[in-house]
Structure formats: C-alpha cells, structure tokens
Scaffold this motif. Sequence first.
Motif, mmCIF file in Angstrom:
data_model
loop_
_atom_site.group_PDB
_atom_site.id
_atom_site.type_symbol
_atom_site.label_atom_id
_atom_site.label_comp_id
_atom_site.label_asym_id
_atom_site.label_seq_id
_atom_site.Cartn_x
_atom_site.Cartn_y
_atom_site.Cartn_z
ATOM 1 N N LEU A 33 1.838 -5.543 1.405
ATOM 2 C CA LEU A 33 1.074 -6.502 2.215
ATOM 3 C C LEU A 33 1.124 -6.140 3.700
ATOM 4 C CD1 LEU A 33 2.060 -9.913 0.570
ATOM 5 C CD2 LEU A 33 -0.101 -8.692 0.358
ATOM 6 N N GLY A 34 2.312 -5.661 4.129
ATOM 7 C CA GLY A 34 2.452 -5.265 5.533
ATOM 8 C C GLY A 34 1.540 -4.111 5.882
ATOM 9 N N ALA A 35 1.390 -3.163 4.958
ATOM 10 C CA ALA A 35 0.491 -2.032 5.202
ATOM 11 C C ALA A 35 -0.958 -2.510 5.327
ATOM 12 C CB ALA A 35 0.625 -1.008 4.079
ATOM 13 N N MET A 36 -1.359 -3.410 4.426
ATOM 14 C CA MET A 36 -2.718 -3.951 4.503
ATOM 15 C C MET A 36 -2.933 -4.732 5.804
ATOM 16 S SD MET A 36 -3.688 -5.179 0.637
ATOM 17 C CE MET A 36 -2.128 -5.971 0.242
ATOM 18 N N PHE A 37 -1.929 -5.512 6.165
ATOM 19 C CA PHE A 37 -2.007 -6.293 7.407
ATOM 20 C C PHE A 37 -2.137 -5.368 8.618
ATOM 21 C CE2 PHE A 37 0.087 -8.662 10.908
ATOM 22 C CZ PHE A 37 -0.738 -9.779 10.936
ATOM 23 N N SER A 38 -1.378 -4.284 8.612
ATOM 24 C CA SER A 38 -1.424 -3.342 9.732
ATOM 25 C C SER A 38 -2.800 -2.701 9.859
ATOM 26 C CB SER A 38 -0.364 -2.254 9.543
ATOM 27 O OG SER A 38 0.934 -2.805 9.537
ATOM 28 N N VAL A 39 -3.400 -2.362 8.737
ATOM 29 C CA VAL A 39 -4.733 -1.747 8.768
ATOM 30 C C VAL A 39 -5.758 -2.711 9.352
ATOM 31 C CG1 VAL A 39 -6.632 -0.905 7.330
ATOM 32 C CG2 VAL A 39 -4.299 -0.135 6.889
ATOM 33 N N ILE A 40 -5.719 -3.962 8.890
ATOM 34 C CA ILE A 40 -6.690 -4.942 9.372
ATOM 35 C C ILE A 40 -6.441 -5.285 10.835
ATOM 36 C CG2 ILE A 40 -7.614 -7.274 9.051
ATOM 37 C CD1 ILE A 40 -7.045 -7.004 6.109
#
Length: 259
Positions: free
Chosen positions: A54-61
């Motif tokens: 989730l953190g990786a997805m959050f960072s991308v967005i």
Amino acid sequence: MDLFSQVPTAALGVLIILLAVLCAVAGANFVQRRVPAEQRKSRTTGLQQISAGLGAMFSVIVGFSAFLVLNKYHAAQLTVQSEAGDLEEIYRLSEPLPEHEQQLIQNSVVSYARVVVDEEWPLMRQGRWSPRADDLADELRRTIQDGYKTSTGAEQQFFGEELDVMDDLDEDREARLIDVRTGLPSILWVALVVLGISIIGLAYLIGMESDQLHLLTVGVLAMGISLVLFAILVLDRPFGTDFSVGPQPFELVLREIGG
C-alpha cells in the motif's frame, strides 16, 4: 465557506495535522485495548508486507499528484507574468498613436491592472473573479478594434499589433481563471485519502514491545501523511492560500507606467 479564505494557511495546516495525529493515536490506543499485543505481534509480518504494498502505491500516487500540482503552480506564475507583460506591451504600443486613442487605451490598461490587483486577487482566494475586470478587458479590446477600423497605414499597423497582444492577454486571463476554478481530479484525492487511512489503519495492528512506542510510531506516520496531503492541497490552489501566486507582476507594471 472556504476555510482558506477565513483562516491563515499555516494555522489551518497545523490544526489539520494535529487533528489527524490525535485521531490516529486515539484509534491506535483503542485497538491496543481491544487486541492483545501478542495477537498483534503474531500478524506483524503479514501486515508489514501488505502495508509495504500500500505504501508503494501511495508513493506513486503522491509523486504523480505532486508533479501535477507543482506544474500547475509554476504555470500559474508564468501565466501571471505573461498577462502583466501583455498589458505593458499594449501600453507601450499605444505611445505612437494620436493622443485621444493613446489615452483611451492607456487609461483602460491602468484601470484593468488596478482592478485585477485590488479587487480580483482577493476574490480569487475565494474561488471567484471580478466581473468588473471582465468588463474592462472587453472595453480595452473594443477600443483597440475601433481604432483599427478607423485608421490607415502605419497607425493601423500599430492597432493590429495591439490586437495580437490583446489575444494573448485574453488567453492568459482565461488560463489564470481556469486555475482558480479547477483542481486536482477528485479520483486522485479519493485514492490519496483512502490509501493514507488504510496505511495508518494497518499500523494499528502491528505489534510492538512498547505500547507507547507504537502510539508514537502511528502518530509520526499520521503526521507525515497529513503533511504531504496538505502540501498537495496548498499547491493545488495557486491563488487560494497564503502561499499563493501574488499580483507582483501587475504591481510592477503599474509602477513602471505610473498607474
């Protein structure tokens, strides 16, 4: 009511971040009382893997959103500079014209710049704009068009150049007002908020030896996420906060032309 127009931006940011931290810590404390530490520790590895995803997805967005709002903020600065430059160019191009036409155009330029600075800029912080500035821009165009129709030779050429610059002025004004009316797509805000809350929620369930350290970790995480989201919100409003693009280019033009 727009809070940004009523409360200092820095104070509003501090309040929002504190509220986010308090809510997060309160939630973590509630989970600590309901779910035993041993039970939380047994699930830590799996939760950390999910949280990392989730953190990786959050960072991308976040990165994509930051790219969009930074570009928007920079473009707004350039637009304001260009619009003010258009006004000064129209003023200078009118200097070789007959005195009557020259004064009409120059007075319209000064009036428009003054209304933009004194009236429209405060309104833009509330997501609005000045109808009077619209009328003055239309009046300036009509004055130039009338001069073009009734002139000949070199004089008409000057009016023609002013009409070209007037087109640029209208485009810059429209771009500025679009920035006032539009913002980051709602779907991105939904993704940012949902992912941020999910990451904090999963942090509730991670087991630590010390409950106080766990609460501190959750609080710091909530502070970081809320700070990032607030920074994106501020940059997404290039004319709507205390850190907004200012009317300095227009003020400089007014000083230079004696308006």
